[in-house]
Write a protein that holds these residues in place. Structure first.
Motif, PDB file in Angstrom:
ATOM      1  N   HIS A 255       0.840  -1.209   0.000  1.00 50.64           N
ATOM      2  CA  HIS A 255       0.000   0.000   0.000  1.00 50.64           C
ATOM      3  C   HIS A 255       0.875   1.260   0.000  1.00 50.64           C
ATOM      4  O   HIS A 255       1.275   1.750   1.032  1.00 50.64           O
ATOM      5  CB  HIS A 255      -0.931  -0.014   1.220  1.00 50.64           C
ATOM      6  N   ARG A 256       1.197   1.724  -1.214  1.00 49.04           N
ATOM      7  CA  ARG A 256       2.018   2.922  -1.412  1.00 49.04           C
ATOM      8  C   ARG A 256       3.290   2.878  -0.559  1.00 49.04           C
ATOM      9  O   ARG A 256       3.546   3.755   0.268  1.00 49.04           O
ATOM     10  CB  ARG A 256       1.215   4.186  -1.115  1.00 49.04           C
ATOM     11  N   PRO A 257       4.139   1.880  -0.773  1.00 45.16           N
ATOM     12  CA  PRO A 257       5.384   1.779  -0.010  1.00 45.16           C
ATOM     13  C   PRO A 257       6.396   2.826  -0.482  1.00 45.16           C
ATOM     14  O   PRO A 257       6.547   3.073  -1.680  1.00 45.16           O
ATOM     15  CB  PRO A 257       5.869   0.363  -0.330  1.00 45.16           C
ATOM     16  N   VAL A 258       7.114   3.438   0.467  1.00 43.45           N
ATOM     17  CA  VAL A 258       8.046   4.508   0.109  1.00 43.45           C
ATOM     18  C   VAL A 258       9.472   4.243   0.586  1.00 43.45           C
ATOM     19  O   VAL A 258      10.392   4.959   0.182  1.00 43.45           O
ATOM     20  CB  VAL A 258       7.558   5.858   0.679  1.00 43.45           C
ATOM     21  N   ASN A 259       9.667   3.240   1.439  1.00 39.92           N
ATOM     22  CA  ASN A 259      10.997   2.999   1.991  1.00 39.92           C
ATOM     23  C   ASN A 259      11.086   1.550   2.462  1.00 39.92           C
ATOM     24  O   ASN A 259      10.100   0.980   2.937  1.00 39.92           O
ATOM     25  CB  ASN A 259      11.249   3.961   3.158  1.00 39.92           C
ATOM     26  N   PHE A 260      12.273   0.939   2.308  1.00 42.66           N
ATOM     27  CA  PHE A 260      12.495  -0.377   2.903  1.00 42.66           C
ATOM     28  C   PHE A 260      13.945  -0.507   3.324  1.00 42.66           C
ATOM     29  O   PHE A 260      14.839   0.138   2.775  1.00 42.66           O
ATOM     30  CB  PHE A 260      12.092  -1.499   1.938  1.00 42.66           C
ATOM     31  N   ASP A 272      15.857 -10.084   6.769  1.00 43.94           N
ATOM     32  CA  ASP A 272      14.452  -9.712   6.840  1.00 43.94           C
ATOM     33  C   ASP A 272      14.312  -8.328   6.208  1.00 43.94           C
ATOM     34  O   ASP A 272      15.302  -7.659   5.922  1.00 43.94           O
ATOM     35  CB  ASP A 272      13.984  -9.691   8.293  1.00 43.94           C
ATOM     36  N   VAL A 273      13.077  -7.880   6.010  1.00 40.65           N
ATOM     37  CA  VAL A 273      12.877  -6.565   5.398  1.00 40.65           C
ATOM     38  C   VAL A 273      11.813  -5.786   6.171  1.00 40.65           C
ATOM     39  O   VAL A 273      10.777  -6.337   6.544  1.00 40.65           O
ATOM     40  CB  VAL A 273      12.478  -6.689   3.907  1.00 40.65           C
ATOM     41  N   ILE A 274      12.116  -4.517   6.444  1.00 42.33           N
ATOM     42  CA  ILE A 274      11.156  -3.606   7.075  1.00 42.33           C
ATOM     43  C   ILE A 274      10.635  -2.682   5.992  1.00 42.33           C
ATOM     44  O   ILE A 274      11.428  -2.044   5.286  1.00 42.33           O
ATOM     45  CB  ILE A 274      11.789  -2.782   8.204  1.00 42.33           C
ATOM     46  N   ILE A 275       9.316  -2.609   5.819  1.00 45.16           N
ATOM     47  CA  ILE A 275       8.699  -1.830   4.745  1.00 45.16           C
ATOM     48  C   ILE A 275       7.824  -0.734   5.351  1.00 45.16           C
ATOM     49  O   ILE A 275       7.014  -0.994   6.258  1.00 45.16           O
ATOM     50  CB  ILE A 275       7.856  -2.718   3.816  1.00 45.16           C
ATOM     51  N   PHE A 278       3.275   3.901   3.246  1.00 41.03           N
ATOM     52  CA  PHE A 278       2.717   5.225   3.536  1.00 41.03           C
ATOM     53  C   PHE A 278       1.195   5.189   3.506  1.00 41.03           C
ATOM     54  O   PHE A 278       0.522   5.773   4.354  1.00 41.03           O
ATOM     55  CB  PHE A 278       3.247   6.234   2.515  1.00 41.03           C
ATOM     56  N   GLY A 279       0.635   4.500   2.513  1.00 39.20           N
ATOM     57  CA  GLY A 279      -0.810   4.332   2.428  1.00 39.20           C
ATOM     58  C   GLY A 279      -1.537   5.631   2.147  1.00 39.20           C
ATOM     59  O   GLY A 279      -1.024   6.557   1.517  1.00 39.20           O
ATOM     60  N   ASN A 280      -2.757   5.716   2.663  1.00 32.95           N
ATOM     61  CA  ASN A 280      -3.564   6.924   2.532  1.00 32.95           C
ATOM     62  C   ASN A 280      -4.401   7.084   3.790  1.00 32.95           C
ATOM     63  O   ASN A 280      -3.938   7.625   4.780  1.00 32.95           O
ATOM     64  CB  ASN A 280      -4.438   6.849   1.276  1.00 32.95           C
ATOM     65  N   HIS A 281      -5.625   6.576   3.791  1.00 30.05           N
ATOM     66  CA  HIS A 281      -6.418   6.579   5.022  1.00 30.05           C
ATOM     67  C   HIS A 281      -5.938   5.485   5.978  1.00 30.05           C
ATOM     68  O   HIS A 281      -6.156   5.578   7.187  1.00 30.05           O
ATOM     69  CB  HIS A 281      -7.903   6.371   4.704  1.00 30.05           C
ATOM     70  N   THR A 282      -5.340   4.465   5.413  1.00 26.77           N
ATOM     71  CA  THR A 282      -4.705   3.421   6.215  1.00 26.77           C
ATOM     72  C   THR A 282      -3.282   3.233   5.711  1.00 26.77           C
ATOM     73  O   THR A 282      -2.927   3.683   4.624  1.00 26.77           O
ATOM     74  CB  THR A 282      -5.464   2.080   6.112  1.00 26.77           C
ATOM     75  N   GLY A 283      -2.467   2.559   6.479  1.00 27.44           N
ATOM     76  CA  GLY A 283      -1.085   2.285   6.110  1.00 27.44           C
ATOM     77  C   GLY A 283      -0.466   1.415   7.192  1.00 27.44           C
ATOM     78  O   GLY A 283      -1.100   1.133   8.223  1.00 27.44           O
ATOM     79  N   ARG A 284       0.799   1.015   6.992  1.00 21.20           N
ATOM     80  CA  ARG A 284       1.431   0.129   7.972  1.00 21.20           C
ATOM     81  C   ARG A 284       2.945   0.303   7.972  1.00 21.20           C
ATOM     82  O   ARG A 284       3.550   0.633   6.961  1.00 21.20           O
ATOM     83  CB  ARG A 284       1.122  -1.335   7.656  1.00 21.20           C
ATOM     84  N   LEU A 285       3.516   0.022   9.122  1.00 19.36           N
ATOM     85  CA  LEU A 285       4.941  -0.231   9.251  1.00 19.36           C
ATOM     86  C   LEU A 285       5.057  -1.702   9.602  1.00 19.36           C
ATOM     87  O   LEU A 285       4.541  -2.139  10.647  1.00 19.36           O
ATOM     88  CB  LEU A 285       5.548   0.652  10.345  1.00 19.36           C
ATOM     89  N   LEU A 286       5.710  -2.492   8.752  1.00 18.71           N
ATOM     90  CA  LEU A 286       5.736  -3.935   8.961  1.00 18.71           C
ATOM     91  C   LEU A 286       7.085  -4.509   8.568  1.00 18.71           C
ATOM     92  O   LEU A 286       7.880  -3.872   7.886  1.00 18.71           O
ATOM     93  CB  LEU A 286       4.634  -4.619   8.149  1.00 18.71           C
ATOM     94  N   TRP A 287       7.345  -5.729   9.035  1.00 22.72           N
ATOM     95  CA  TRP A 287       8.543  -6.442   8.593  1.00 22.72           C
ATOM     96  C   TRP A 287       8.190  -7.864   8.218  1.00 22.72           C
ATOM     97  O   TRP A 287       7.264  -8.467   8.776  1.00 22.72           O
ATOM     98  CB  TRP A 287       9.658  -6.384   9.630  1.00 22.72           C
ATOM     99  N   HIS A 297       4.901  -9.314  10.115  1.00 17.68           N
ATOM    100  CA  HIS A 297       4.770  -8.782  11.473  1.00 17.68           C
ATOM    101  C   HIS A 297       4.506  -7.277  11.379  1.00 17.68           C
ATOM    102  O   HIS A 297       5.331  -6.534  10.850  1.00 17.68           O
ATOM    103  CB  HIS A 297       6.049  -9.023  12.279  1.00 17.68           C
ATOM    104  N   VAL A 298       3.364  -6.833  11.881  1.00 14.47           N
ATOM    105  CA  VAL A 298       2.991  -5.423  11.801  1.00 14.47           C
ATOM    106  C   VAL A 298       3.452  -4.711  13.071  1.00 14.47           C
ATOM    107  O   VAL A 298       3.060  -5.061  14.178  1.00 14.47           O
ATOM    108  CB  VAL A 298       1.469  -5.252  11.620  1.00 14.47           C
TER     109      VAL A 298
END
Length: 521
Positions: A255-260, A272-275, A278-287, A297-298
Motif C-alpha cells: 500500500h504505497r510503499p516509500v521505503n524499505f 528480513d525486510v522492514i517496509i 505510507f498508504g492513505n487513510h490506512t497504512g502500515r509499518l511492517l517487517w 509482522h505489523v
C-alpha cells in the motif's frame, strides 16, 4: 485495524494523552500540557476541541494556521470525517469507482455524526476566534551566501525529458552506477560520467532500491503517487531477462510503499525486510521474516509510515528500529528488539498533524557516542498549503537514554530532506538540505548547504544553479571516487504551472539532475 476500532482505542487513550502545541515564538513543540478539563456542564469550544481533535492526533493549537485555512479547509475536512457536512459536498466526487468503494468500506466519512452540530459549531468558533488573521511568518534566519566555493555544479539531462519528475536517486557503490526513477514508470541507469547506460520500464514509479551482495538490485515501486487506498506497490528483484537469481524477491499488493531496509532482525542468519507503507487513510509499518509475505509482522498499523533506520540503541547486541510516522499522528518511535520476533515501542518525539514531518536521519552531532536525530518538516501537500513558521530542520540530541531534546533549528519553508555528512572533511557533520514544498518565490534556496562551524553553529549557502529545479530527491555519494562526498539533486515538477512560475522568472533550462561535485580534495 477497522476505523471504528481505531476510534474506540484512541478515545480510550485520550485520557492519558497529553496535548502538544507549537511555540510560535521559538518555532517548536512545547513541553506537553495537561489535558483540558471537561468537568464543566457546558464545555467550551476549546474543551470540545481538546476532546474530539485529540482522538487521532496531538491537539493542534489555533496558532498553527490562519483563520481562513482553519475555517475553509482544515476544519471542513475534519468535519466530513466526523459525519458533519452542512454544505452537502460529495466527498467522493473526485474518486474512481474502485477508490470510492474502498473508502466507503472504511467508513472514513460516516453518515452518522459523532458530534452534535452545536458542539461542532463551538469548535469552529474557537479556532476562528483564536487563530491569527494571517500565517505567522518565520523570523529571519542567517544570511544565505549564494555561492558554494568547494562544489562545482553540473546539470544532467536524462531521457530527453523536459518535464522532470524524479522519484528516486540511489548510487550503487559496487558498480559506480546511479539509478534514477521517474513518475513515467522508467528506471534509468547512469554510469560514472552520468551517461545513460540502460533504461527499464517498471509498472509503477520507483520509490526505493538497494544493492545486496551476490544478488540483483531490489526495487520498491510505490504503486500510486497520488493518495489512494489501492494496493499496487511492489518489492521485486531487478533480474535481467534470461538470468536466474536464487534470491529472487517478488512481493506485491503493498500500500504505497516509500521505503524499505533489509537486515537480520531475528538473528537467524537470514535477511528480513522492514517496509514503510505510507498508504492513505490506512497504512502500515511492517517487517517480513526472510522477505516472505506469509511471515508478516505489523509494528504499527497507521498511515504515514515514511522511513526507518536500524541501530542498537540499548547496546544489547540486537538490531532495533527507529521509524518516522507522518500524516495525522506524526511521531518518531524506537522499536526495541526483545528477541523472539517481539518489539517494544517507545515514542520519542511527537508533533501536531500539520507539522509536516517528512524525513529524518541518525547522526552523532555532539560526538558523545549516542545517536542524535536530524528531522525535516515542511510537507505542504495537505489541506493547509500555506507558509508555516515552524517549517525547517531540527537537531534533537540524545541524552544517552533515548530521550531527545531539540538543540538546533534552521527555519526553511517547505523543508523536505536533510542529509548529515562531513562534506568538507574537517571532522564535524555538515548538512545538505532541500526545500521542495514551496511556492518558488525564492528558487535559488531550493537547496541549502549548512557548513558546521562548531557547537551546532551552521553557516548557510546556496548555489546559483539551484534555480533550475524543484529538488525533491537528494543522494550523497563519492561518485568520482576522490575521497569526498558529492551531492546529487533530483527535480520534480508536479504540474506545468510550477514550471511556468520559473519561466516567468527567466529560467528556461530544467535538468532532471543537478550534480554538486565536491572539490574539497
Amino acid at each position: 485495524m477497522p476505523v471504528y476500532k481505531y476510534v474506540i482505542v484512541t478515545l480510550l487513550s485520550l485520557w492519558i494523552t497529553a496535548f502538544a502545541f507549537i511555540d510560535t515564538k521559538n518555532n517548536d513543540v512545547l513541553t506537553p500540557l495537561n489535558s483540558v478539563s471537561l468537568s464543566d456542564s457546558l464545555p467550551t469550544g476549546e474543551q470540545l476541541a481538546g476532546q474530539y481533535c485529540a482522538t487521532c492526533h496531538l491537539f493542534p493549537s489555533p496558532s498553527l494556521l490562519d483563520k481562513k485555512t482553519w475555517t475553509t479547509s482544515v476544519l471542513p475536512n475534519m468535519g466530513y470525517r466526523m459525519g458533519i457536512n452542512p454544505s452537502g459536498k460529495n466527498v467522493y466526487e473526485d474518486m474512481l469507482a474502485e477508490e470510492e468503494k474502498l473508502v466507503r468500506d472504511l467508513n472514513v466519512y460516516p453518515r452518522t455524526a459523532s458530534i452534535s452540530r452545536k458542539d461542532w459549531k463551538k469548535i469552529v468558533e474557537y479556532y476562528e476566534k483564536e487563530a491569527p488573521e494571517k500565517p505567522i511568518p518565520q523570523k529571519p534566519g542567517p544570511i544565505v551566501t549564494n555561492q558554494l566555493s568547494f562544489f562545482q555544479a553540473k546539470a544532467v539531462f536524462v531521457g530527453k525529458k523536459m518535464f522532470p519528475q524524479t522519484t528516486l536517486l540511489k548510487f550503487d557503490k559496487k558498480s559506480s552506477q546511479l539509478y534514477v526513477g521517474d513518475a513515467q514508470n522508467t528506471l534509468y541507469i547512469l554510469d560514472e560520467k552520468f551517461q545513460q547506460k540502460d533504461s527499464i520500464w517498471i509498472s509503477t514509479p520507483a520509490s526505493d532500491i538497494d544493492f545486496p551482495d551476490n544478488a540483483s538490485p531490489r526495487l520498491l515501486s510505490v504503486g500510486s503517487l497520488k493518495p489512494s487506498q489501492q494496493k499496487f506497490g511492489s518489492l521485486e528483484s531487478l533480474v535481467k531477462e534470461g538470468k536466474k537469481d536464487q534470491f529472487n524477491i517478488n512481493i506485491h499488493l503493498l500500500h504505497r510503499p516509500v521505503n524499505f531496509v533489509a537486515t537480520d532482525l531475528n538473528m537467524d542468519g537470514k535477511e528480513d525486510v522492514i517496509i514503510s507503507e505510507f498508504g492513505n487513510h490506512t497504512g502500515r509499518l511492517l517487517w517480513l521474516d526472510n522477505f516472505e509475505s506469509k511471515k508478516q509482522h505489523v509494528l504499527k498499523e497507521l498511515p504515514g509510515a515514511r522511513k526507518v533506520e536500524i541501530a542498537d540503541f540499548n547496546n544489547d547486541k540486537k538490531p532495533d528500529i527507529i521509524a518516522l510516522m507522518t500524516q495525522a499522528r506524526e511521531e518518531i518511535s524506537i522499536f526495541y528488539n526483545l528477541g523472539n520476533d517481539e518489539f517494544r515501542e517507545k515514542v520519542v518525539l511527537q508533533f501536531p498533524p500539520v507539522f509536516g514531518s517528512i524525513y529524518f536521519e541518525l547522526a552523532d552531532f555532539n560526538k558523545d557516542g549516542f545517536q542524535d536525530i536530524i528531522l525535516t518538516n515542511g510537507d505542504n501537500w495537505d489541506y493547509s498549503g500555506i507558509k508555516k513558521n515552524y517549517h525547517g530542520i531540527r537537531i534533537y540530541l540524545n541524552d544517552g537514554k533515548d530521550n531527545f531534546k531539540r538543540a538546533w533549528f534552521y527555519p526553511l519553508y517547505g523543508a523536505s530532506k536533510a542529509m548529515a555528512r562531513d562534506f568538507d572533511g574537517d571532522g564535524d557533520i555538515d548538512i545538505a538540505a532541500t526545500s521542495f514544498y514551496t511556492d518558488l518565490d525564492n528558487p535559488e534556496q531550493g537547496f541549502i548547504y549548512l557548513s558546521n562551524e562548531g557547537n551546532l553553529n551552521f553557516k548557510p549557502y546556496s548555489t546559483p544553479e539551484g534555480v533550475s529545479g524543484k529538488w525533491m530527491i537528494m543522494e550523497s555519494a563519492d561518485y568520482d571516487k576522490d575521497g569526498d562526498e558529492d551531492i546529487i539533486l533530483g527535480s520534480y515538477f508536479h504540474n506545468i504551472s510550477e514550471l511556468t512560475v520559473l519561466m516567468f522568472q527567466g529560467i528556461t533550462v530544467y535538468p532532471q539532475l543537478l550534480v554538486l561535485e565536491n572539490k574539497t580534495k
